[in-house]
Motif scaffolding. Structure first.
Motif, short mmCIF file in Angstrom:
data_model
loop_
_atom_site.label_atom_id
_atom_site.label_comp_id
_atom_site.label_asym_id
_atom_site.label_seq_id
_atom_site.Cartn_x
_atom_site.Cartn_y
_atom_site.Cartn_z
N ARG A 204 0.82 -1.21 0.00
CA ARG A 204 0.00 0.00 0.00
C ARG A 204 0.86 1.26 0.00
O ARG A 204 1.93 1.30 0.61
N GLU A 205 0.34 2.28 -0.67
CA GLU A 205 0.90 3.62 -0.62
C GLU A 205 -0.23 4.51 -0.11
O GLU A 205 -1.17 4.81 -0.84
N VAL A 206 -0.17 4.89 1.16
CA VAL A 206 -1.30 5.53 1.81
C VAL A 206 -0.91 6.90 2.34
O VAL A 206 0.10 7.05 3.04
N SER A 207 -1.71 7.90 2.01
CA SER A 207 -1.55 9.24 2.57
C SER A 207 -2.72 9.51 3.53
O SER A 207 -3.87 9.25 3.18
N LEU A 208 -2.41 10.00 4.71
CA LEU A 208 -3.43 10.36 5.69
C LEU A 208 -3.51 11.88 5.77
O LEU A 208 -2.50 12.54 6.02
N LEU A 209 -4.69 12.41 5.55
CA LEU A 209 -4.92 13.86 5.61
C LEU A 209 -5.93 14.12 6.71
O LEU A 209 -7.09 13.73 6.61
N VAL A 210 -5.49 14.78 7.78
CA VAL A 210 -6.28 14.87 9.01
C VAL A 210 -6.68 16.32 9.27
O VAL A 210 -5.84 17.23 9.26
N ASP A 211 -7.95 16.53 9.52
CA ASP A 211 -8.53 17.84 9.78
C ASP A 211 -8.22 18.29 11.20
O ASP A 211 -8.60 17.63 12.17
N HIS A 212 -7.54 19.43 11.34
CA HIS A 212 -7.29 20.04 12.64
C HIS A 212 -7.92 21.44 12.68
O HIS A 212 -7.38 22.35 13.30
N SER A 213 -9.05 21.59 12.04
CA SER A 213 -9.73 22.89 12.04
C SER A 213 -10.49 23.10 13.34
O SER A 213 -10.63 22.18 14.17
N GLY A 214 -11.01 24.32 13.51
CA GLY A 214 -11.71 24.65 14.74
C GLY A 214 -12.92 23.78 15.00
O GLY A 214 -13.24 23.46 16.15
N SER A 297 7.05 4.24 -7.46
CA SER A 297 7.01 3.16 -8.46
C SER A 297 5.74 3.21 -9.30
O SER A 297 4.89 2.32 -9.22
N PRO A 298 5.56 4.25 -10.14
CA PRO A 298 4.32 4.38 -10.93
C PRO A 298 4.00 3.17 -11.79
O PRO A 298 2.84 2.89 -12.08
N GLY A 299 5.02 2.41 -12.21
CA GLY A 299 4.75 1.26 -13.07
C GLY A 299 4.38 0.01 -12.31
O GLY A 299 4.03 -1.01 -12.92
N GLU A 300 4.45 0.02 -11.00
CA GLU A 300 4.19 -1.16 -10.18
C GLU A 300 2.73 -1.17 -9.70
O GLU A 300 2.15 -0.12 -9.44
N LYS A 301 2.16 -2.38 -9.57
CA LYS A 301 0.78 -2.50 -9.10
C LYS A 301 0.76 -2.36 -7.58
O LYS A 301 1.19 -3.25 -6.85
N ILE A 302 0.29 -1.23 -7.12
CA ILE A 302 0.26 -0.89 -5.69
C ILE A 302 -1.12 -0.34 -5.37
O ILE A 302 -1.73 0.37 -6.18
N ALA A 303 -1.64 -0.65 -4.18
CA ALA A 303 -2.91 -0.09 -3.73
C ALA A 303 -2.64 1.33 -3.23
O ALA A 303 -2.10 1.52 -2.14
N ARG A 304 -2.98 2.31 -4.03
CA ARG A 304 -2.69 3.71 -3.70
C ARG A 304 -3.95 4.37 -3.14
O ARG A 304 -4.99 4.39 -3.81
N GLN A 305 -3.83 4.91 -1.93
CA GLN A 305 -5.00 5.46 -1.25
C GLN A 305 -4.67 6.79 -0.61
O GLN A 305 -3.53 7.03 -0.18
N LEU A 306 -5.67 7.66 -0.56
CA LEU A 306 -5.58 8.88 0.24
C LEU A 306 -6.80 8.89 1.16
O LEU A 306 -7.94 8.93 0.69
#
Length: 719
Positions: A204-214, A297-306
């Motif tokens: 997996r290639e995973v990005s976590l984007l977390v809300d720290h707003s008011g 590795s754009p040419g590799e089969k990877i589960a890419r998630q955000l």
């Protein structure tokens, strides 16, 4: 679709008009003391209703006619009924737009009004709600659903789920309504149409984007941080990851994806713990920044998630959805999923974001199977690891085919094919569309990655206009999102063509500002035409009704407040960070607040008012469940904590604790409101946030096959 307002024995019915004309009629009636009503649409899911001419001691009754759709899920069907409008962050460049007016006129802890319900569901079983106590009775073969408490404060969405009485493996079914030569349809494509195919596990290639707003302050913030730490500890060394927090700006851990080595994971845990700043909700800016980080590795089969963890209380949905669509169009893309943490979420945006991003949505406090945030995250991760149908294609014989929210299909050799998107981990897919010149004698087929199945077509003989209305509403949403996306003139024209509309015959302008103005004018015209055609309120129209007879001139105007959603920390609204005029404390935007902030889970010392629920003196039978403590009365649980001595003693017993869970049952419920794995509690420092209110009683149990020596070291408390 329409509204009826009754002032005692007097009744007025609304008609759909151009917005400025409707507003002028209402203002004229108000100035002359005539009874009138006005309904305007501020965004996809927020409307404002104004009523004038209310007389003392006269009962006013409002009847609203609308069409909604229950969403298909793996376990059956779900219906979300929003009961309040939370405050939404407004970017400075959106101030003054109708979308900025999608914020509530006023907020109150107790708005003074209550919600009750009677809902009839045919051919249904296993009816339940994860948000409200409901009572189900059989009335002549139809299930009548009411609130067990009668009337409740409308401070959270009502989520209702049920299973149909008809069972069976569904490949696809198309519900159709005929209107002359046009056929409006809703297609439900089954997630199990291909059968179970073996799929190898992918890195997996995973990005976590977390809300720290008011708006995330308090319990939601604590839950989000817990989710991130839990997620990081479950990564494998073959995975790559990144973490970012956002509010007014974006704060990524790294400018590139990092290998999930113990050192990088430890660095990320520290980053999560120390990042405490807060501000507005610049979700669009943050999403674009994370999508710009180079993929490995754009040419590799990877589960890419955000994965986005947020309450999504923003107004700039047009630009956000345009980003998701752009990412989905790439050859190597990241799927965008959303974990939405709120009692009254911006469900329209989150669902559309996951839909366009090719991901899924999970709801904290709303998903029947998500007792706590850990379960919600694990639900998303399990969907990622299950088989995915990359391409679902609909094919039929017709002159043209248009699916709301997707590009218009072009016919070839008498048949039309259109790609509907992807299926994620067992979830069904549904779309709404319009067919011109359908030839019903020829088969309708759905193709799942090359595996084709015939689709059953069910044609409605009675004219209901339900699917017709839903299709019109989706087209209007797409036009309004296009208008709000602020694309270049050329890109906007291309989007119009993709939606099946002519892009206009006007000569393209040289200057971008003039070209954008021309396209905006075209979109405004289409919004007005489509709104009047389908009878659905848009930003360019409004529902209005007025009485001919004059009366007393209006002496006082009263705002009906929305309820502050359950779990929100009201203190954030004293801060100037929200910025927009709609959020100010001017008299016409009065905001009423009276709640305490949540405790800080990052403090070194445990809270003083803790209650011990287990001290190692109880033996749990093998793989069984035993009650630790019961408490009666009402209150709120903010956290679960291990004593310092217990935490140190259990540091090396992680594997022995994997099967042990603390379960929290509230007010006699049979399903736990929280489920905490003790090994996670130890790994994450001995403190686990809770946000559980109880009115009658709360019961704590310990479940699992526990090692006796390990159990003796436990010392658990709640606060």
């Amino acid at each position: 679709k329409g509204a009826v307002v009754r002032f005692g024995e007097v009744e007025i019915r609304t008609t759909l008009r151009e917005r400025d004309e409707a507003r002028a009629e209402y203002d004229e009636a108000r100035g002359e003391g005539r009874q009138a009503a006005l309904v305007t649409r501020e965004s996809e899911d927020v409307f404002t209703m104004s009523i004038t001419g209310i007389e003392p001691d006269v009962e006013v009754e409002v009847l609203v006619d609308f069409v909604a759709i229950a969403g298909p899920v793996e376990s059956g069907w779900e219906l979300r009924f929003p009961l309040t409008v939370p405050p939404r962050f407004v970017r400075e460049d959106e101030t003054g737009t109708t979308r900025a007016d999608s914020n509530p006129l006023a907020l109150a802890i107790d708005p003074g009004h209550r919600f009750s319900m009677k809902l009839e569901i045919a051919d249904a079983r296993d009816i339940k709600s994860s948000t409200h106590e409901v009572t189900v009775r059989d009335e002549n073969g139809v299930a009548a659903v009411t609130l067990s408490r009668g009337k409740v404060t409308p401070d959270r969405d009502l989520l209702l789920s049920w299973r149909p009485n008809i069972e069976g493996s569904l490949g696809g079914i198309l519900y159709a309504e005929r209107d002359g030569d046009d056929t409006y349809f809703m297609l439900l494509a089954g997630a199990n149409a291909r059968g179970e195919n073996a799929v190898r596990a992918l890195n997996r290639e995973v990005s976590l984007l977390v809300d720290h707003s008011g708006s995330m302050e308090g319990a939601k913030w604590q839950a989000a941080d817990w989710a991130v730490k839990k997620f990081l500890l479950d990564l494998g060394e073959g995975d790559h990851f990144n973490v970012a927090f956002f509010h007014n700006d974006v704060f990524p851990l790294s400018k590139k994806m990092l290998r999930a080595s113990p050192g990088n994971v430890g660095k990320a845990e520290k980053f999560v713990t120390e990042n405490r700043s807060s501000g507005g909700t610049e979700l669009g800016v943050a999403l674009e920044r994370m999508l710009m980080i180079p993929k490995i590795s754009p040419g590799e089969k990877i589960a890419r998630q955000l994965l986005v963890i947020t309450d999504a209380e923003v107004t700039d949905s047009g630009r956000i959805l345009a980003l998701a669509k752009k990412e989905s169009a790439g050859d190597v893309r990241r799927r965008i999923s959303v974990l939405c943490i709120d009692a009254a979420p911006n469900s329209t945006l989150t669902n559309r974001l996951a839909e366009r991003g090719g991901g899924t949505t999970a709801w904290l406090t709303s998903d029947p199977d998500a007792e706590d945030v850990t379960t919600a995250v694990e639900t998303i991760l399990s969907r990622w690891s299950r088989p995915v149908v990359e391409s679902v294609t609909l094919e039929l014989a017709a002159d043209s085919l248009r699916v709301a929210g997707r590009e218009t299909a072009k016919p070839a050799r008498g048949r039309v094919r259109i790609n509907l998107g992807s299926l994620m981990g067992g979830e069904p897919l549904w779309v709404i569309g319009k067919i011109s010149g359908l030839r019903p004698e020829e088969p309708v087929r759905v193709d799942f990655d090359g595996f084709g199945v015939a689709v059953a077509v069910v044609t409605e003989t009675r004219k209901r206009d339900a699917i017709n209305t839903l299709y019109g509403a989706r087209q209007i949403q797409e036009l309004e999102l296009l208008k709000a996306a602020r694309l270049t003139g050329e890109d906007s024209r291309n989007e119009l063509l993709a939606l099946g509309y002519e892009a206009g015959s006007e000569k393209n302008a040289v200057c971008a500002e003039n070209e954008n103005g021309i396209v905006q004018k075209i979109v405004d015209g289409l919004l007005l035409d489509e709104s009047l055609k389908y009878g659905v309120v848009s930003g360019r129209t409004a529902l209005v009704a007025s009485r001919v007879e004059k009366g007393q001139i209006v002496e006082e105007t009263i705002l009906t407040p929305n309820a502050l959603p359950d779990g929100w920390d009201g203190n954030f609204m004293y801060s100037p960070i929200m910025g927009a005029p709609r959020m100010s404390c001017a008299p016409q935007r009065l905001i009423m607040l009276c709640c305490d902030s949540e405790p800080n889970m990052d403090e070194e010392d445990s809270p003083e008012s803790t209650i011990t629920i287990y001290d190692g003196a109880i033996t749990v039978p093998g793989a069984g469940e035993v009650t630790l403590k019961e408490m009666t009365g009402s209150g709120r649980l903010s956290g679960l904590v291990l004593s310092g001595e217990s935490l140190n003693a259990l540091a090396g017993d992680g594997e022995k604790m994997d099967g042990l869970y603390v379960l929290v049952y509230v007010d006699g419920g049979t399903s736990p409101s929280a489920r905490v794995r003790l090994s996670d509690l130890v790994r994450l420092g001995g403190k686990r946030p809770l946000n559980i209110a109880y009115d009658k009683n709360v019961r704590f149990t310990l479940r699992g096959d526990g090692d006796a020596a390990t159990l003796e070291k436990l010392s658990l408390s709640v606060f």
